[in-house]
Design an enzyme around this catalytic site. Sequence first.
Site, PDB file in Angstrom:
ATOM      1  N   SER A 141      48.146  82.875  95.376  1.00  0.00           N
ATOM      2  CA  SER A 141      48.481  83.088  93.971  1.00  0.00           C
ATOM      3  C   SER A 141      47.199  83.408  93.221  1.00  0.00           C
ATOM      4  O   SER A 141      46.106  82.996  93.643  1.00  0.00           O
ATOM      5  CB  SER A 141      49.124  81.833  93.380  1.00  0.00           C
ATOM      6  OG  SER A 141      49.149  81.876  91.969  1.00  0.00           O
ATOM      7  N   TYR A 154      48.498  72.471  92.615  1.00  0.00           N
ATOM      8  CA  TYR A 154      48.970  73.798  93.036  1.00  0.00           C
ATOM      9  C   TYR A 154      47.801  74.780  93.085  1.00  0.00           C
ATOM     10  O   TYR A 154      47.615  75.490  94.077  1.00  0.00           O
ATOM     11  CB  TYR A 154      50.035  74.288  92.059  1.00  0.00           C
ATOM     12  CG  TYR A 154      50.459  75.720  92.268  1.00  0.00           C
ATOM     13  CD1 TYR A 154      51.402  76.056  93.233  1.00  0.00           C
ATOM     14  CD2 TYR A 154      49.916  76.752  91.485  1.00  0.00           C
ATOM     15  CE1 TYR A 154      51.793  77.370  93.427  1.00  0.00           C
ATOM     16  CE2 TYR A 154      50.313  78.065  91.676  1.00  0.00           C
ATOM     17  CZ  TYR A 154      51.247  78.376  92.642  1.00  0.00           C
ATOM     18  OH  TYR A 154      51.629  79.678  92.827  1.00  0.00           O
TER      19      TYR A 154
END
Length: 273
Positions: A141, A154
Amino acid sequence: MAEELSGRVAVVTGGAAGLGRATVERLLEDGARVVVADLDRDAGEALVDELGADVRFRHTDVANAEQVRDLIGFAVKKFGGLHLMVNNAGISGAMHTSFLDEDFADFERVLSVNLLGVMTGTREAARQMTAGGGSIVNISSIGGVQAGPGVLAYRASKAAVLHFTKCVAMDLAEYGIRVNCIAPGGIPTRLLTSATGTVEGADGDMMAERIRAHIAATQPLKRLGTPQDVAEAVVYLGGDRSLHITGTVLTIDGGTTAGVKPMRPEQATAPAS
């Protein structure tokens, strides 16, 4: 264009929805046979019913090494080999309004899925690819590329995926195994809503919409990204057009990580006197 992946076998974790589903559909279009791995049994089985004989489903928790090993064995048994592994499964974790409120309650689960799941999937796939080579694509990401607040477990896990990909690409190159990473950003999926929905006393959908609006405002390309954009990159990295590419990170983010476009002089306002 001829079917680039005709006769090849792929595994896509987290393949029942979002980026994973788009990837599965695109791989099938390009001639591959695909095993979909996901925790959502109903969605996975429905996908198989919809897409036909060249796709199979395996219920898998990527945080469980035994289940990942079983997944790869299942793919080899059903389709006779493994040529492309897409480590896509991921979770967001809880979003807190301030780091001072962070309790790390979901840290182990986030790291187990987002990082250990990728590492285990890479290892098990590579063990099947040592004789004939192959391609492994890890989905990270831009949250792992670019610093920012919120969902820090995350972000940390996705940053680790980037570095792991580069390290293991060096290790596996001698076997003809290419390992690359895709870092998407600004693409609407359920992951963002799942994070913002954990904020106590907040409207998760509204917060997610505000975040998307901020992304749109700061993204150089004004076109909204789609899961299909990521799927196209997977096909490229999984096929023969990328035989000299390994250890790279491809950001698919409309230019967000390149930087914010500076304001033109005529757009600037004079400072208040």
